[in-house]
Scaffold this motif. Structure first.
Motif, short mmCIF file in Angstrom:
data_model
loop_
_atom_site.label_atom_id
_atom_site.label_comp_id
_atom_site.label_asym_id
_atom_site.label_seq_id
_atom_site.Cartn_x
_atom_site.Cartn_y
_atom_site.Cartn_z
N LEU A 63 10.25 64.40 19.63
CA LEU A 63 10.99 65.39 18.87
C LEU A 63 11.95 64.65 17.95
O LEU A 63 12.77 63.86 18.41
CB LEU A 63 11.77 66.32 19.80
N SER A 64 11.85 64.90 16.65
CA SER A 64 12.76 64.29 15.68
C SER A 64 13.75 65.36 15.21
O SER A 64 13.36 66.43 14.76
CB SER A 64 11.99 63.74 14.48
N ILE A 65 15.03 65.04 15.32
CA ILE A 65 16.10 65.97 14.96
C ILE A 65 16.89 65.38 13.80
O ILE A 65 17.43 64.28 13.91
CB ILE A 65 17.05 66.22 16.15
N GLY A 66 16.96 66.09 12.70
CA GLY A 66 17.77 65.68 11.56
C GLY A 66 18.97 66.59 11.41
O GLY A 66 18.83 67.82 11.46
N LEU A 67 20.14 65.99 11.26
CA LEU A 67 21.37 66.76 11.10
C LEU A 67 22.05 66.35 9.80
O LEU A 67 22.34 65.17 9.59
CB LEU A 67 22.33 66.55 12.28
N TRP A 68 22.30 67.33 8.94
CA TRP A 68 23.00 67.11 7.69
C TRP A 68 24.30 67.91 7.73
O TRP A 68 24.27 69.13 7.89
CB TRP A 68 22.17 67.59 6.51
N ASN A 69 25.44 67.23 7.61
CA ASN A 69 26.72 67.92 7.62
C ASN A 69 27.11 68.26 6.19
O ASN A 69 27.69 67.44 5.47
CB ASN A 69 27.80 67.04 8.26
N PHE A 70 26.80 69.47 5.75
CA PHE A 70 27.10 69.88 4.38
C PHE A 70 28.46 70.55 4.28
O PHE A 70 28.71 71.38 3.39
CB PHE A 70 26.01 70.82 3.87
N CYS A 71 29.37 70.18 5.17
CA CYS A 71 30.74 70.69 5.18
C CYS A 71 31.69 69.56 4.77
O CYS A 71 31.39 68.38 4.95
CB CYS A 71 31.09 71.20 6.57
N VAL A 72 32.84 69.92 4.21
CA VAL A 72 33.83 68.89 3.84
C VAL A 72 34.64 68.43 5.05
O VAL A 72 35.41 67.47 4.95
CB VAL A 72 34.77 69.39 2.73
N ASP A 73 34.49 69.08 6.19
CA ASP A 73 35.07 68.60 7.45
C ASP A 73 34.07 67.72 8.18
O ASP A 73 32.86 68.01 8.18
CB ASP A 73 35.44 69.77 8.37
N GLU A 74 34.55 66.68 8.83
CA GLU A 74 33.68 65.92 9.71
C GLU A 74 33.35 66.77 10.95
O GLU A 74 34.07 67.71 11.28
CB GLU A 74 34.33 64.61 10.14
N ILE A 75 32.25 66.43 11.61
CA ILE A 75 31.89 67.08 12.88
C ILE A 75 32.25 66.10 13.99
O ILE A 75 31.67 65.02 14.10
CB ILE A 75 30.39 67.45 12.93
N LEU A 76 33.22 66.48 14.79
CA LEU A 76 33.72 65.60 15.84
C LEU A 76 32.82 65.72 17.07
O LEU A 76 32.67 66.80 17.64
CB LEU A 76 35.15 65.97 16.21
N ALA A 77 32.20 64.61 17.45
CA ALA A 77 31.39 64.55 18.67
C ALA A 77 30.43 65.74 18.80
O ALA A 77 30.52 66.53 19.75
CB ALA A 77 32.29 64.46 19.90
N PRO A 78 29.52 65.92 17.86
CA PRO A 78 28.60 67.06 17.96
C PRO A 78 27.79 67.03 19.26
O PRO A 78 27.25 65.99 19.64
CB PRO A 78 27.68 66.88 16.74
N GLU A 79 27.72 68.18 19.91
CA GLU A 79 26.96 68.31 21.15
C GLU A 79 25.69 69.08 20.87
O GLU A 79 25.72 70.17 20.30
CB GLU A 79 27.77 69.03 22.22
N ILE A 80 24.57 68.51 21.29
CA ILE A 80 23.26 69.12 21.07
C ILE A 80 22.66 69.50 22.42
O ILE A 80 22.58 68.67 23.33
CB ILE A 80 22.32 68.14 20.35
N ARG A 81 22.26 70.76 22.52
CA ARG A 81 21.57 71.22 23.72
C ARG A 81 20.08 71.27 23.43
O ARG A 81 19.64 71.78 22.39
CB ARG A 81 22.09 72.60 24.14
N LEU A 82 19.29 70.76 24.37
CA LEU A 82 17.84 70.67 24.22
C LEU A 82 17.14 71.67 25.13
O LEU A 82 17.66 72.02 26.20
CB LEU A 82 17.37 69.25 24.55
N CYS A 83 15.95 72.06 24.73
CA CYS A 83 15.14 72.93 25.58
C CYS A 83 14.47 72.15 26.70
O CYS A 83 14.34 72.64 27.82
CB CYS A 83 14.09 73.64 24.72
N ASP A 84 14.04 70.92 26.38
CA ASP A 84 13.29 70.09 27.32
C ASP A 84 14.03 68.78 27.59
O ASP A 84 14.94 68.41 26.86
CB ASP A 84 11.89 69.78 26.78
#
Length: 473
Positions: free
Chosen positions: A402-423
């Motif tokens: 599974l390849s996950i791409g994340l683009w932060n298109f906000c002017v705020d940084e994302i602090l320690a993003p948490e990702i929940r997976l199905c598997d």
């Protein structure tokens, strides 16, 4: 025109679409004939605009073939990164990217060479920063379905040496393009399936009084795409899965479209009900005066605006939000019909509500939508990352990874993003970030404004597999 584009289908609308379509067909044919006097082997194409997909009575696929003559047709899509800083038609960058992906789906199997509109008009970077262009380019490279990008990187009004910032960043990101191609481009996309019909206007029910040319033209802009982008939901156009169907698209949805469950707005639910599908709606009672929406799961009341409705529904529905306002009743509901098909129904007209930010763009909505998708598909989405405005996610998946791409298109940084997976997965490769994989949860390093990060997960092998992490710059 006012008769043509008010109320339901009419002879005036048919005549308008036929006349407009024929005028463009004839123009394209005359231009092709003129080029043929020089050489029939010269390729001729066009740049799509909003109206050349439906409103003009013709579509860009047909026009591309007329322009092409005996050569291979080619087409530049509509949807440019400069729209985002200019707030054109209310577009944000993620929605622009998905609008390009939608057109790619429409052109699938048509034999047309297709490329995106990588335009940063009016240039230079004072007006359209390079970050928008690079986010756009990298995301469509991850999609992998286009033949290329028409990437406008030079300032038209000055020398090539005046603005080098676009080219500089293109060169800087060349290694990243290669990584994206390697891990994303060839894999099938996963997520909520977008169902967006190309031709909707001829049979559409419009407001009883002419709503204005802008309203009509903007029927091209997908409210389904906007809704999912605003809530950081990965989406795709090909694989049968829970499907989002808003507005007039419901006239073209089939039993196959709905068999894995669907997300609907009130007009789509009404159309499907009229067509004999049981989606939990019994009757639209009229427009509701709504000032807020209450989310029981969060204990939060959020002000909203837009076009909401009071609905008469089946006794088996479960309301997951409650509308607040004088005479307002009901809310968003979940429903399973007698055939075991599940629905998530929103009591608003998505096309008339999308510019009222808190109806679409809301932390509570993010959580409610993620839970609703899990209800409809009977398992969580492959990837969930909540609480981050303008986080855009693409997921590509094959039998091993599974390849996950994340683009932060906000002017705020994302602090320690948490990702929940199905598997669960055995290992994770982190690209342009660092992170830790623990079971079905990942935590990544801070994602800066307009930053990109990716994670490539390998399939879990055996119950006692050890989770491994690898970081790359």
């Amino acid at each position: 025109m006012q008769k043509a584009f008010a109320g339901g289908p009419s002879p005036e609308r048919d005549a308008w679409l036929q006349a407009c379509g024929d005028s463009l067909r004839h123009l394209a044919a005359r231009l092709r004939a003129a080029v043929d006097t020089v050489s029939p082997d010269i390729r001729l194409g066009h740049c799509a605009v909003l109206s050349t997909w439906d409103v003009d009575g013709v579509d860009s696929i047909e026009l591309a073939r007329i322009f092409a003559g005996r050569t291979r047709p080619f087409l530049r899509f509509i949807g440019a990164p400069y729209w985002a800083p200019m707030h054109a038609w209310g577009f944000r960058l993620a929605t622009i990217i998905e609008t390009e992906r939608m057109q790619r789906k429409w052109c699938e199997g048509q034999g047309i060479e297709i490329f995106s509109e990588g335009d940063v008009y009016p240039r230079p970077r004072f007006n359209a920063p390079a970050a928008y262009l690079e986010g756009f380019d990298t995301a469509l490279r991850a999609d992998g379905g286009l033949d290329g990008i028409l990437k406008y990187m030079l300032d038209y009004s000055c020398s090539p040496r005046y603005e080098t910032g676009y080219v500089d960043r293109h060169v800087l990101n060349t290694p990243l393009y290669e990584e994206i191609d390697k891990h994303f481009a060839s894999k099938p996309a996963v997520g909520v399936r977008i169902f967006e019909a190309m031709h909707k206007l001829q049979r559409a029910i419009l407001p009883p009084a002419f709503p204005g040319a802008g309203y009509v033209q903007e029927t091209f802009i997908s409210a389904s795409i906007e809704f999912l982008c605003d809530n950081s939901v990965p989406m795709q156009y090909d694989t049968p899965d829970v499907t989002i169907v808003f507005g007039e698209n419901a006239r073209y949805a089939s039993a196959e479209t709905l068999q894995y469950g669907a997300i609907l707005d009130a007009p789509a639910a009404e159309i499907l009900t009229q067509r004999g599908f049981d989606v939990g709606l019994r009757k639209v009672l009229g427009q509701a005066s709504v000032r807020a929406e209450y989310y029981p799961a969060d204990g939060e009341t959020v002000p909203v605006g837009g076009t909401y409705f009071n609905l008469e529904v089946d006794s088996r529905v479960r309301f997951v939000t409650h509308l607040k306002g004088e005479g307002a009743a009901g809310g968003v509901f979940e429903y399973e019909n007698g055939e075991g098909v599940r629905f998530l129904v929103y009591p608003f007209n998505a096309y008339e509500t999308r510019h009222h930010d808190r109806a679409f763009r809301c932390y509570c909505r993010m959580r409610q939508l993620a839970a609703g998708i899990e209800y409809v598909r009977r398992r969580p989405m492959d990837v969930v990352c909540l609480g981050n405005p303008d986080l855009y996610i693409q997921c590509k998946k094959d039998e091993n990874s599974l390849s996950i791409g994340l683009w932060n298109f906000c002017v705020d940084e994302i602090l320690a993003p948490e990702i929940r997976l199905c598997d669960e997965y055995e290992s994770a490769q982190f690209i342009r970030c660092s992170g830790q994989l623990r079971g079905k949860v990942m935590e990544l390093s801070t994602l800066p404004p307009f930053g990109f990060a990716a994670v490539v997960l390998q399939r879990r092998i055996g119950a006692d597999s050890v989770h491994r992490s690898r970081t790359s710059a």
